[in-house]
Design an enzyme around this catalytic site. Structure first.
Site, mmCIF file in Angstrom:
data_model
loop_
_atom_site.group_PDB
_atom_site.id
_atom_site.type_symbol
_atom_site.label_atom_id
_atom_site.label_comp_id
_atom_site.label_asym_id
_atom_site.label_seq_id
_atom_site.Cartn_x
_atom_site.Cartn_y
_atom_site.Cartn_z
ATOM 1 N N ASP A 284 7.116 -27.264 -30.098
ATOM 2 C CA ASP A 284 5.738 -27.625 -29.796
ATOM 3 C C ASP A 284 4.884 -27.265 -31.028
ATOM 4 O O ASP A 284 5.376 -26.641 -31.978
ATOM 5 C CB ASP A 284 5.250 -26.910 -28.524
ATOM 6 C CG ASP A 284 4.057 -27.639 -27.904
ATOM 7 O OD1 ASP A 284 3.467 -28.510 -28.579
ATOM 8 O OD2 ASP A 284 3.693 -27.336 -26.749
HETATM 9 C C1 BGC Z 1 0.947 -29.370 -26.659
HETATM 10 C C2 BGC Z 1 1.980 -30.469 -26.468
HETATM 11 C C3 BGC Z 1 1.639 -31.665 -27.324
HETATM 12 C C4 BGC Z 1 1.524 -31.221 -28.761
HETATM 13 C C5 BGC Z 1 1.252 -32.356 -29.732
HETATM 14 C C6 BGC Z 1 0.661 -29.092 -28.108
HETATM 15 O O1 BGC Z 1 -0.445 -28.265 -28.256
HETATM 16 O O2 BGC Z 1 1.398 -28.203 -26.019
HETATM 17 O O3 BGC Z 1 2.050 -30.809 -25.113
HETATM 18 O O4 BGC Z 1 2.614 -32.658 -27.165
HETATM 19 O O5 BGC Z 1 0.470 -30.285 -28.859
HETATM 20 O O6 BGC Z 1 -0.024 -32.848 -29.642
#
Ligand code: BGC
Length: 760
Positions: A284
């Site tokens: 993530d």
């Molecule tokens: C979130 C994810 C997301 C990623 C990319 C993160 O902060 O937890 O769910 O896909 O950002 O935007």
């Protein structure tokens, strides 16, 4: 028989031969490519920077442009439009040494430009075919705009509504959650061959257990037993893997005290060895870097740990990019650790068809004709209608008559930019309409519609800023609370009926939007009480991205329609439902607690050694509270309709079964009201005696049935031993002989039951 079987078998042989053949071709291609790659170029493929958004032509001269030329980037995310994506892909395939195309990802969470309801609302439709189609439409729109990879579905089971990200998932139940995970993966990916450029790669997230954060505080610690993981939290991720999901995102939290991003047991032993996952794992956002804050070492240490654990791609941290070569030299990782990860990413690009045509998803013509189409908007409206939940409708107050004098009041009544809810990355919010506008249009000249804002969203302007970010502001209008209330009462007094739109704004839920109190904000509650005091009938349209504590409202407001955040056409869908053009049929997928102190409150809990008898509030030395009963305001599976359904007596084909027999459980269902409507019939099972304690009930089947007014249908569930299986203390997935309580009903608390015996 032979004549039928032969062609079927030969078909499978041909398919698997073709599969092997294409796998061989892919391996040959990738092996050949990798033989030409330097270590730096291989590490570059593992790097996923955040690009922000570019204007066309700008990328070439940016740092990212330079990095792409040098082969230091594997993909980019959250860039919108064919022109920009084409421009950047051009740098990769023309200006870099090995001309390896980039992956373009985006958070296409509940639709692309055509937004569907937030996932929690979508799950309330309990309609996997409908949900699958939303993912298909989202994939079609996103792929028409250059995107080939979405960070969806989010399948984290969640039992704590304080956690804002419950809005992004499918609620508290593993059985329903798994069915939805499968539907969404199939919707995005099609049959998984990506032979059509309308399918994109899915990325199931957040693996694993992110929904179990302590106290519902985002990014917080998770600590749970392996039995709970396997029985309750893992199933939807596994269902996505079984459905062939191409990629998976590691979660921010720890699992057994090791961050998921660097957790070998999770990323390799469970995911690859036990479940047979063949795709790639991405961290993530800054997940690798955050392991230093978790206390697992410096950036070099945590990057090596993550790679060795089975993480293939590093989102944003640049830990892989800047430290892996050093770790390789120092013998902390091996060449094959890097090669395995690189190969998996190249395989994904190959499968998507990007080596054959890097611009496969960059078709300007498609971008012009396939996005935000009238057909997609119409479909979005239907989905919003199918997933609202009617929580209360005393004296059949709803549906309303268009010929009345209607007051539409509340800070969310004329707030078009809130309708899409959280995570509406690709949406153009200017294209949305508000509830007030939609009601006015629907009523036309038949009745009279008046509007007043009535109150601010919340009393505190600093808090309001926090929950109205990302272009979703709500004006405070420069009026005092007393002035706003006076206006509302004026409007209310001129009307026959009051429709009030209250609750949360779009960004009250979602990432980093945890709440310690989950009621309707006080200033809105004050307005609601004043409106009720007028003595006029009040309909509450509840906007929310999570279950709210609404015991007072449930007792005192005659009609409550939970409209969540219904997406692009929410306003219209709400108006059509209010006036009965559409009949609500959604059912809750998360329990609504009475207060925050009861959390976590979920239907499939264990019994304890001192359970409270049903219907009781308090008994000394029982498992209960002094000050609140154990009941929910609205239980899992709950939802009403404008019509009424009568369940006949449940019929079982047997009461004593053996081995692989099938038990048929049926019930007749009659629509006894005056509207056509849909009912979601639910099957629950309780395993009465086990080698470990078993939940008081578990959802094991559901069917959404359409019945015309007056019509009767028989609903049958086929139950097999697969429905009795669970992970025992040895984490072995099996069933055990004994007694089972079979339950059918309209929600988790309203069931009829019959005991059976099933032996091996
Ligand atoms: C979130 C994810 C997301 C990623 C990319 C993160 O902060 O937890 O769910 O896909 O950002 O935007």
């Amino acid at each position: 028989m032979k004549r039928i079987l032969f062609p079927i078998c030969s078909f499978f042989i041909t398919v698997s031969y073709a599969q092997q053949n294409s796998d061989m071709q892919m391996n040959k291609f990738i092996d050949n490519l990798m033989s030409k790659m330097t270590v730096d170029e291989k590490i570059g493929q593992l790097n996923l920077p955040s690009a922000g958004d570019f204007t066309t032509g700008q990328a070439k001269n940016s740092n990212i442009g330079e990095s792409i030329k040098e082969g230091k980037v594997g993909g980019l995310f959250n860039i919108k439009s064919v022109a920009k994506i084409k421009d950047i892909q051009h740098i990769a395939v023309e200006d870099s040494r090995l001309k390896i195309p980039l992956l373009f990802g985006m958070d296409v969470i509940h639709g692309y430009e055509t937004q569907f309801p937030i996932p929690l609302q979508l799950s309330c439709s309990w309609d996997t075919a409908l949900i699958k189609k939303t993912a298909q439409v989202a994939a079609r729109e996103a792929s028409a705009d250059g995107i080939c990879w979405t960070y969806s579905p989010m399948v984290d089971i969640a039992r704590d509504p304080r956690w804002g990200r419950v809005a992004e998932g499918s609620g508290e139940d593993p059985f329903l959650g798994s069915a939805i995970a499968k539907a969404m993966v199939e919707g995005y990916q099609g049959n998984g061959t990506y032979s059509s450029n309308e399918n994109i790669m899915a990325c199931v997230k957040h693996y694993a257990l992110y929904g179990g954060v302590e106290a519902g505080r985002d990014y917080n610690t998770v600590d749970m037993s392996h039995i709970t993981m396997y029985n309750d939290y893992f199933p939807p991720y596994k269902a996505a893997v079984d459905a062939g999901v191409g990629s998976i995102m590691a979660s921010f939290n720890v699992v057994d005290y090791v961050p998921a991003t660097g957790n070998k047991w999770l990323l390799t032993d469970v995911l690859r060895k036990q479940w047979g996952f063949k795709g790639f794992v991405v961290s993530d956002y800054t997940g690798v870097m955050e392991m230093t804050q978790h206390g697992l070492g410096d950036l070099q240490q945590v990057s090596a740990l993550a790679l060795k654990a089975g993480l293939d791609m590093d989102m944003v941290s640049e830990g892989f990019l800047t430290t892996l070569k050093k770790s390789l030299k120092e013998g902390k990782i091996s060449q094959s650790d890097i090669d395995d990860a690189c190969k998996r990413i190249l395989e994904a690009k190959y499968k998507l068809g990007l080596f054959q045509n890097p611009y496969k998803y960059c078709d300007e013509q498609r971008a012009k004709t396939e996005i935000f189409t009238p057909a997609n908007k119409e479909f979005s409206k239907q989905v919003a209608e199918q997933s609202m939940v009617l929580l209360k409708n005393a004296h059949q107050l709803l549906p309303l008559k268009a010929s009345e004098n209607i007051a539409v009041i509340g800070p969310l009544a004329d707030a078009a930019n809130q309708m899409g809810g959280t995570w509406s990355v690709a949406a153009n919010l200017d294209d949305y309409g508000s509830v007030y506008q939609a009601i006015k249009k629907y009523v036309g000249t038949k009745g009279n519609v008046l509007y007043a804002q009535g109150s601010n969203l919340v009393e505190d302007s600093v808090m309001q800023e926090r929950v109205t970010m990302f272009g979703k502001s709500i004006s405070r209008g420069g009026k005092s609370d007393a002035e706003l209330l006076n206006e509302a009462l004026n409007v209310a007094n001129k009307s026959d009926i009051i429709v009030t739109a209250l609750g949360e704004s779009a960004e009250f839920s979602g990432e980093s939007s945890s709440r310690s109190n989950i009621g309707i904000p006080h200033v809105q509650e004050h307005l609601l009480k004043a409106l009720l005091k007028t003595g006029k009938p009040v309909v509450l349209l509840l906007f929310n991205g999570r279950p709210l504590t609404i015991s007072w409202e449930a007792k005192n407001v005659p009609a409550i329609l939970d409209v969540w955040f219904g997406g692009t056409e929410a306003g219209k869908a709400i108006a059509e439902t209010l006036f009965g053009k559409s009949n609500p049929s959604g059912k809750l997928t998360m329990t609504f607690p009475q207060n925050v102190g009861q959390i976590p409150l979920y239907y499939n809990h264990l019994n304890t050694g001192r359970p409270l008898a049903d219907g009781h509030w308090f008994e000394k030395f029982r498992s209960n509270y002094l000050d609140v009963s154990n009941d929910a305001v609205y239980p899992f599976g709950y939802g009403l309709s404008y019509t009424a359904f009568k369940y006949g007596k449940m019929q079982l084909s047997d009461t004593i079964l053996k081995g692989n027999q099938t038990l048929k459980a049926s019930v007749s269902l009659t629509n006894t009201g005056k509207y056509d409507g849909r009912e979601i019939v639910q099957l629950y099972i309780r395993d009465m005696v086990g080698s470990i304690a078993r939940p008081v009930e578990e959802l094991k089947g559901f069917q959404k049935i359409f019945l015309k007014a007056g019509e009767t249908k028989t609903v049958t569930f086929n139950i097999t031993v697969d429905n009795l299986k669970f992970y025992n203390s040895d984490l072995k997935y099996d069933w055990e002989s004994g007694q089972f309580n079979i339950m059918i009903g309209s929600n988790a608390k309203d069931v009829q039951s019959q005991m059976i015996e099933w032996n091996k």
